[in-house]
Design an enzyme around this catalytic site. Structure first.
Site, PDB file in Angstrom:
ATOM      1  N   TYR A 146       1.784  -1.224  -6.080  1.00 32.63           N
ATOM      2  CA  TYR A 146       1.783  -2.203  -4.890  1.00 32.63           C
ATOM      3  C   TYR A 146       0.480  -3.028  -4.923  1.00 32.63           C
ATOM      4  O   TYR A 146      -0.461  -2.164  -5.017  1.00 32.63           O
ATOM      5  CB  TYR A 146       2.225  -1.508  -3.470  1.00 32.63           C
ATOM      6  CG  TYR A 146       1.883  -2.729  -2.616  1.00 32.63           C
ATOM      7  CD1 TYR A 146       3.213  -3.601  -2.416  1.00 32.63           C
ATOM      8  CD2 TYR A 146       1.353  -2.597  -1.510  1.00 32.63           C
ATOM      9  CE1 TYR A 146       3.174  -4.657  -1.355  1.00 32.63           C
ATOM     10  CE2 TYR A 146       1.277  -3.484  -0.519  1.00 32.63           C
ATOM     11  CZ  TYR A 146       2.203  -4.534  -0.238  1.00 32.63           C
ATOM     12  OH  TYR A 146       2.368  -5.323   0.587  1.00 32.63           O
ATOM     13  N   ASP A 241      -7.036  -2.031  -9.188  1.00 30.72           N
ATOM     14  CA  ASP A 241      -6.762  -2.334  -7.825  1.00 30.72           C
ATOM     15  C   ASP A 241      -6.926  -0.938  -7.023  1.00 30.72           C
ATOM     16  O   ASP A 241      -6.109   0.007  -7.012  1.00 30.72           O
ATOM     17  CB  ASP A 241      -5.259  -2.910  -7.514  1.00 30.72           C
ATOM     18  CG  ASP A 241      -4.834  -2.959  -6.089  1.00 30.72           C
ATOM     19  OD1 ASP A 241      -5.812  -2.711  -5.231  1.00 30.72           O
ATOM     20  OD2 ASP A 241      -3.669  -3.323  -5.793  1.00 30.72           O
ATOM     21  N   LYS A 269      -8.905  -1.607   2.652  1.00 34.11           N
ATOM     22  CA  LYS A 269      -8.783  -0.390   3.785  1.00 34.11           C
ATOM     23  C   LYS A 269     -10.221   0.252   4.034  1.00 34.11           C
ATOM     24  O   LYS A 269     -10.703  -0.229   4.614  1.00 34.11           O
ATOM     25  CB  LYS A 269      -7.950   0.740   2.790  1.00 34.11           C
ATOM     26  CG  LYS A 269      -6.480  -0.062   2.538  1.00 34.11           C
ATOM     27  CD  LYS A 269      -5.279   0.992   2.225  1.00 34.11           C
ATOM     28  CE  LYS A 269      -3.895   0.076   2.382  1.00 34.11           C
ATOM     29  NZ  LYS A 269      -3.372  -0.212   1.054  1.00 34.11           N
TER      30      LYS A 269
HETATM   31  C1  LIG Z   1      -2.782  -1.919   0.750  1.00 28.90           C
HETATM   32  C2  LIG Z   1      -2.745  -2.045  -0.610  1.00 28.90           C
HETATM   33  C3  LIG Z   1      -2.779  -3.464  -1.010  1.00 28.90           C
HETATM   34  C4  LIG Z   1      -2.505  -4.603   0.058  1.00 28.90           C
HETATM   35  O1  LIG Z   1      -3.484  -4.573   1.202  1.00 28.90           O
HETATM   36  P1  LIG Z   1      -3.323  -5.290   2.472  1.00 28.90           P
HETATM   37  O2  LIG Z   1      -4.700  -5.075   3.196  1.00 28.90           O
HETATM   38  O3  LIG Z   1      -2.034  -4.600   3.285  1.00 28.90           O
HETATM   39  O4  LIG Z   1      -2.912  -6.808   1.953  1.00 28.90           O
HETATM   40  C5  LIG Z   1      -2.925  -3.745  -2.177  1.00 28.90           C
HETATM   41  N1  LIG Z   1      -3.075  -3.035  -3.173  1.00 28.90           N
HETATM   42  C6  LIG Z   1      -2.893  -1.616  -2.923  1.00 28.90           C
HETATM   43  C7  LIG Z   1      -3.442  -0.738  -3.890  1.00 28.90           C
HETATM   44  C8  LIG Z   1      -2.727  -1.385  -1.581  1.00 28.90           C
HETATM   45  O5  LIG Z   1      -2.679   0.207  -1.393  1.00 28.90           O
END
Ligand SMILES: *Cc1c(COP(=O)(O)O)cnc(C)c1O
Length: 429
Positions: A146, A241, A269
């Site tokens: 994701y 990511d 995060k």
């Molecule tokens: C949570 C997440 C996102 C998206 O971040 P948001 O602040 O919710 O837009 C993107 N990449 C990874 C790996 C994530 O866990």
């Protein structure tokens, strides 16, 4: 502990009239696990209290940011202090320099960075910059990883989407995803094939260096090293990511944990300490394409927001002060030991598989072996997960409401919390 969730139910009734599905982010809706979402009132340390006064030990941490638990005094103090100075400037501030320098002291290979407000913005921007830097359009992502909800990334995405059983999102025109190539996580053969066919058109490969949005799937078969080698061979940009893994898997991130360096990073995060902040960055030769230095446009009214910068900086400083990585690894080892003591009996064989890496953990149900990609995760027994999920809730343990999510240890958890977590599984599988 009262078991009434009356006030939660009442508020959810009102929420459903205002918010689609009653929520402001789909996975919160409990569609994955069944039942009604819990509406929360406040948190302190490892404890989370709902609007009915029920108290939970929390293993969700707002999906990752709260590695120090709720309302850590140092973080709250930093935010309060900043709040009396200014909530936002829309102009440079000292706070953003301090946090960026702290981040670079943990991850020195990331020469330049830019702050944004969400992980979605970070990945979307990183892809734009990689495209600008290479002059190419195509990029590769992996099923079950994701990367937020930008149009071009909503292709067989995991997390919330997988929970709702959708392969991709409505409202995303074909044109937006025509350059997105989706590979299979951990498949070296798969990525070799993709590069053999499209290699010279591939601007970037974006990957969760450890996949934590389809349960927890570690990179195997030297998967990351193969990505590195292929990106080098074809001149593509490797983007890690690390919105989830950054500042949690290891001080230096996935590069330290797995020994492979990307060209670009995305963070979110933990970096905002619980407030909306995220970042992307990379080598200077790539980041010089970002406006105003270069022609890849990217902007944000609240980017580098001073409150979020203060919360992020206080979080990283406190992690250093507490030796958080050692502390979390030792809690993780305790969890491992409890799992082997209580869950490895013949009775449980084939019913539950467990994986942990630093402060990430995950139980997969209805399987003997750990899943290595999205298809294998999807083949797990989600009905059994849902049953266990509600057992956890009833025992006063809160986890992300979906079998495609991971659990997070915070610096606040005690051995007794971990024991309870494992006991619920052992007694109910
Ligand atoms: C949570 C997440 C996102 C998206 O971040 P948001 O602040 O919710 O837009 C993107 N990449 C990874 C790996 C994530 O866990």
């Amino acid at each position: 502990m009262s078991v009434s969730r009356q006030r939660s139910a009442e508020l959810m009734g009102r929420s459903r009239k205002i918010f689609p599905g009653g929520v402001n982010s789909p996975v919160r809706s409990f569609r994955g696990v069944g039942g009604d979402p819990i509406v929360f009132s406040h948190g302190s340390g490892k404890y989370l209290t709902d609007v009915d006064g029920n108290v939970f030990v929390d293993f969700c941490g707002s999906w990752g940011p709260l590695i120090l638990g709720y309302s850590h005094p140092k973080v709250i103090e930093a935010v309060q202090k900043q709040a009396t100075r200014a909530l936002t400037f829309g102009a440079p501030s000292e706070e953003e320099v301090l946090l960026a320098e702290k981040i670079r002291s943990w991850i020195p290979q990331m020469e330049m960075m830019r702050f944004v407000s969400s992980g979605t913005e970070a990945t979307m921007s990183a892809i734009r910059v990689a495209r600008a830097a290479t002059g190419r359009s195509k990029f590769v992502k992996f099923e079950g990883c994701y990367h937020g909800h930008a149009d071009c990334l909503l292709v067989k995405a995991g997390s919330g989407l997988a929970t709702l059983g959708q392969a991709s999102s409505a409202g995303v025109p074909e044109g937006c995803v025509q350059d997105t190539i989706t590979g299979v996580y951990n498949s070296v053969e798969g990525i070799e094939g993709i590069f053999a066919q499209w290699g010279h058109d591939i601007a970037a490969v974006i990957v969760e260096p450890m996949a934590a949005n389809m349960g927890l799937v570690l990179p195997e078969n030297n998967f990351l090293a193969h990505l590195r080698r292929l990106c080098d061979k074809y001149g593509s940009v490797l983007i890690f990511d690390e919105v989830m893994t950054g500042f949690r898997i290891a001080r230096g991130g996935a590069a330290e944990a797995f020994g492979v360096q990307p060209d670009m990073w995305t963070f979110g995060k933990i970096v905002g300490g619980g407030l909306p902040a995220a970042a992307y960055g990379g080598r200077q030769s790539i980041m010089q394409h970002v406006a105003p230095l270069g022609r890849a446009y990217q902007a944000g009214t609240l980017s580098g927001n001073p409150l979020a910068m203060a919360a992020g900086l206080a979080t990283l400083q406190e992690m250093e002060r507490q030796n958080a990585f050692e502390k979390l690894e030792s809690a993780g080892k305790q969890l491992d030991a409890l799992v082997s003591a209580k869950l490895s009996s013949a009775k449980n064989a084939g019913k539950v598989a467990y994986v942990r890496k630093s402060s990430f953990f995950c139980f997969f149900f209805g399987t003997r072996s750990l899943p290595k990609n999205f298809a294998e995760v999807s083949a797990c027994d989600m009905a059994l997960f849902n049953k266990i999920y509600h057992c956890w809730l009833n025992a006063g343990l809160y986890m992300g409401p979906s079998g495609y999510e991971v659990g997070f240890l915070s610096t606040e958890h005690s051995p007794a919390d971990l024991e309870k977590l494992v006991d619920v599984v052992a007694q109910n599988v």
